[in-house]
Enzyme design. Sequence first.
Site, PDB file in Angstrom:
ATOM      1  N   CYS A 134       6.530  -2.419  -2.141  1.00  9.40           N
ATOM      2  CA  CYS A 134       6.908  -1.600  -1.393  1.00  9.40           C
ATOM      3  C   CYS A 134       7.365  -0.079  -1.575  1.00  9.40           C
ATOM      4  CB  CYS A 134       8.330  -2.249  -0.643  1.00  9.40           C
ATOM      5  SG  CYS A 134       8.991  -1.333   0.571  1.00  9.40           S
ATOM      6  N   ASP A 153       0.812  13.746   7.975  1.00  8.61           N
ATOM      7  CA  ASP A 153       0.712  13.339   9.464  1.00  8.61           C
ATOM      8  C   ASP A 153       1.966  13.218  10.270  1.00  8.61           C
ATOM      9  OD1 ASP A 153      -0.470  13.278  11.921  1.00  8.61           O
ATOM     10  OD2 ASP A 153      -0.702  11.294  11.752  1.00  8.61           O
TER      11      ASP A 153
END
Length: 425
Positions: free
Chosen positions: A361, A311
């Site tokens: 992360c 996206d």
Amino acid sequence: MIAEGTLPVSAVPGFHLLAKPVGAACNLSCKYCFFLSKENLYAERESPLMDEATLDSYIRQLLESSAGPEVQVAWQGGEPMLRGLDFFRRSVELASRYRKPHQRILHTIQTNGTLIDDTWAAFFKQHNYLVGLSIDGPRALHDAYRIDKQGEGSFDDVLRGWNCLQKHSADVNVLCTIHAANADHPLEVYRFFRDELKAQYIQLIPIVERATEHTITLANQGWGGLKGKDRPLYKQEGNLVTERTVPSEKFGQFLSAIFDEWVQRDVGKVYVTTFDVALGSWLGQHNACIIAPTCGGALVLEHNGDVYSCDHFVEPKHRLGNLKETPIKTLITSEKQRRFGQSKYDTLPKYCKECPVLFACYGECPRNRFIETPDGEAGLNYLCAGYKAFFTHIGGPMKTMAGLLRKGRFADEIMTLPTDIQENT
């Protein structure tokens, strides 16, 4: 030998396909919404509305390609509700028709909420939709950037939509973007959602708008205020950011301030996606693509059937093909998509690979990796300083909650433990 396009479902990795039934079309003109520029990918006279044939092909192929027991039929925009209620009724019918006996359908929609009325809310409730509603905090903070076509704030319309969903007991969560206007007000934002809206599920998404020397002046004007040729196609290019972009350190401080209040009184009562995902990392899980070592399992479907790698990468070089020409499962398993996902880890700078919080992360999303490390290596995440401070800050409580869960206990027990003995639990 299995011919191309006829891969068995077992050979298709888990994936999530986000569909855009009206492309980039929207009834708002949010200043930071660079997705409005994606209209430039298609001819000006081309309708942004997904047609019946594309809808049918999407639902059928989605269910054919999904191996798991739960399949998400997910809609986003633009503003997906512009496609009209009959379209979504039809999508529910098609999902029911093509569903395999073992499959459970979860319908989801991300909306700005301004078009929700009793009829829509009743429909969402009837079909067990999970509605994500975008709101950036109290009126002044929300209206700073989330404006309509006339330049007026959208807060009242969004709140009306929220109240309709509550009235009909629809399943709804909050999506709040963090930007220059609300980054200094973490507890005001959080307490508004928790105490006034009574929201139980909250997503916190940082706004990072990249720009080049050639696009920064236009970008700073706000994507919603630009039109046609004046609104350049947003691409993941450049190492500059707009004035609306949240500063990295402030983003970390924003998350930390909310976490400190949440961990003292709201664990198990309010679910903040960032905290839930972080806890997964402390348990050795990766429950979101942005913090996983690799990605590539979250793709996007445009209104005309075009499928893109992600996206955040809806741009020509990341177009995989069109589902009306090539089956979804072939696009998902293509070498191009495999390379896209693997590059998330392969392009990590040495600075990241030696970081003590890498496990939480993994360089976050590649879309934000456009600054240099302290020693000059390219590819550091713009939000690195904020994330590093946040993950370091929450390390003790996360270790405690992970320990509780491993013992078969509950994470909310942390709220009864003295701070000085938490890490030894």
